[in-house]
Design an enzyme around this catalytic site. Structure first.
Site, PDB file in Angstrom:
ATOM      1  N   GLU A  44       0.727  -0.932   0.041  1.00 17.45           N
ATOM      2  CA  GLU A  44      -0.018   0.057   0.362  1.00 17.45           C
ATOM      3  C   GLU A  44       1.100   1.292   0.148  1.00 17.45           C
ATOM      4  O   GLU A  44       1.464   1.529   1.074  1.00 17.45           O
ATOM      5  CB  GLU A  44      -1.439  -0.077   0.850  1.00 17.45           C
ATOM      6  N   HIS A  94       2.146   5.024  -2.570  1.00 16.85           N
ATOM      7  CA  HIS A  94       1.164   5.848  -2.615  1.00 16.85           C
ATOM      8  C   HIS A  94       2.022   6.659  -3.762  1.00 16.85           C
ATOM      9  O   HIS A  94       3.442   7.753  -2.632  1.00 16.85           O
ATOM     10  CB  HIS A  94       0.281   5.900  -1.224  1.00 16.85           C
ATOM     11  N   HIS A 102      -9.381   1.492  -0.257  1.00 18.54           N
ATOM     12  CA  HIS A 102      -8.605   1.815   1.035  1.00 18.54           C
ATOM     13  C   HIS A 102      -9.468   3.621   1.687  1.00 18.54           C
ATOM     14  O   HIS A 102     -10.455   3.230   0.876  1.00 18.54           O
ATOM     15  CB  HIS A 102      -7.216   3.419  -0.095  1.00 18.54           C
ATOM     16  N   ASP A 144       2.589   2.249   4.123  1.00 13.84           N
ATOM     17  CA  ASP A 144       1.637   3.559   3.315  1.00 13.84           C
ATOM     18  C   ASP A 144       2.595   4.687   3.436  1.00 13.84           C
ATOM     19  O   ASP A 144       2.077   5.671   3.424  1.00 13.84           O
ATOM     20  CB  ASP A 144       0.668   4.148   4.683  1.00 13.84           C
TER      21      ASP A 144
HETATM   22 ZN    ZN Z   1      -2.786   4.694   2.185  1.00 14.22          ZN
END
Ligand code: ZN
Length: 321
Positions: free
Chosen positions: A8, A10, A155, A276
């Protein structure tokens, strides 16, 4: 642990950036090269599964503008993945405001762009309403997801600003502190209770943040629905769906007790490592995971092997020997 796979992670394009976040974060979101790759090297992440930041496409109330943004950001991500196939895979963004167009873009993401799944930032905004994906109009979409046999990452996002009186006067409880998990867990529970997974039992969804607080309350949700079902359409228990149709990742939850809880309630083979990044520091996520109280076999499964299996990544599994 070397060879970790983070699922995950980004990126952003200028128009999906939040101008209120720090410049360093904005810079890291636009970067696919120096800072990202050098941090991956430094902290033992071999491979990152990348997705657009949130809420992005889900926050565009005009259908055509949402479709256009999804197509452009997916094209950009595909270029980056082609450039570094040894380090990146992609999850596509989808204009869920228009379920038919979401199917078209989903097919393009998987069949043409080579993505390994999709990442959707919670409900989609159509005019001023929340569009949740348990609604009947999404059933054809889910049938295609099941047929393509790819994971759907649900998400988080905030509720719409004028529809969250619960947080009035308490802005510090929005975002990742609390509102993200509340919004996402209710959405996941809506999908489970709707009977979606009875009709499409092969669907595989992923939740971040070690399950958005659902594992902690799993027994109680099952228990209350058994005593007081109030017409819930689902044929099985929420815990059944969590163990058969969901995976969870460690994004932004760098703490042993919720990790162990997720392993116990869902199963170690359904827990995946993620950071993340860049919303969370790669250093903190990796240092925690490398030293978390885990059997080495479980660390390899969560840190690498489960992701290879779920996303069908062209990488070798690690063995503990
Ligand atoms: Zn995230």
């Amino acid at each position: 642990m070397q060879g970790k796979i983070a699922v995950e992670e980004h990126f952003a394009v200028p128009e999906t950036q939040n101008p209120l976040v720090p410049q360093t974060l904005q810079h890291d979101l636009l970067d696919f090269d120096s800072a990202r790759i050098s941090r991956m090297d430094k902290y033992g992440i071999e491979f990152s599964v990348l997705s657009l930041n949130g809420p992005a496409v889900q926050n565009v109330p005009d259908n055509n503008a949402a479709i256009d943004l999804a197509q452009r950001t997916n094209d950009l991500l595909a270029e980056q993945v082609v450039r570094r196939p040894d380090r990146f895979a992609g999850l596509g963004a989808l204009p869920m405001q228009d379920p038919d167009k979401a199917i078209t873009e989903l097919n393009r993401c998987i069949n043409d762009l080579g993505f390994v799944g999709v990442n959707v930032n919670g409900f989609s905004q159509r005019d001023n309403t929340h569009l949740y994906y348990d609604l009947p109009e999404f059933r054809p979409f889910w049938a295609v997801v099941e047929k393509l046999d790819i994971p759907f990452y649900l998400h988080p996002r905030n509720p719409l600003t004028d529809q969250m009186p619960m947080y009035d006067g308490h802005p510090w409880l929005t975002n990742a502190t609390w509102a993200f998990a509340m919004e996402t867990s209710v959405h996941a529970l809506r999908l489970m209770c709707s009977g979606l997974f009875d009709d499409h039992p092969k669907l595989q969804l992923v939740l971040g943040h070690l399950g958005e607080r659902i594992p902690f309350d799993l027994w109680r949700v099952d228990q209350r629905l058994k005593i007081d079902p109030r017409g819930v359409p689902a044929k099985k228990t929420v815990s059944y769906y969590l163990k058969n149709n969901f995976h969870v990742s460690t994004s932004g939850q760098f703490h042993d007790p919720p990790l162990h809880l997720a392993m116990t309630e869902i199963g170690t083979d359904r827990v995946l490592f993620s950071v993340d990044y860049p919303f969370e520091p790669m250093k903190q996520g990796c240092n925690w995971f490398d030293n978390a109280a885990l059997a080495e076999e479980d660390r390899l499964a969560i840190g690498r092997n489960n992701a290879i299996k779920l996303f069908k990544l062209p990488l070798m599994s690690a063995s503990g020997t």
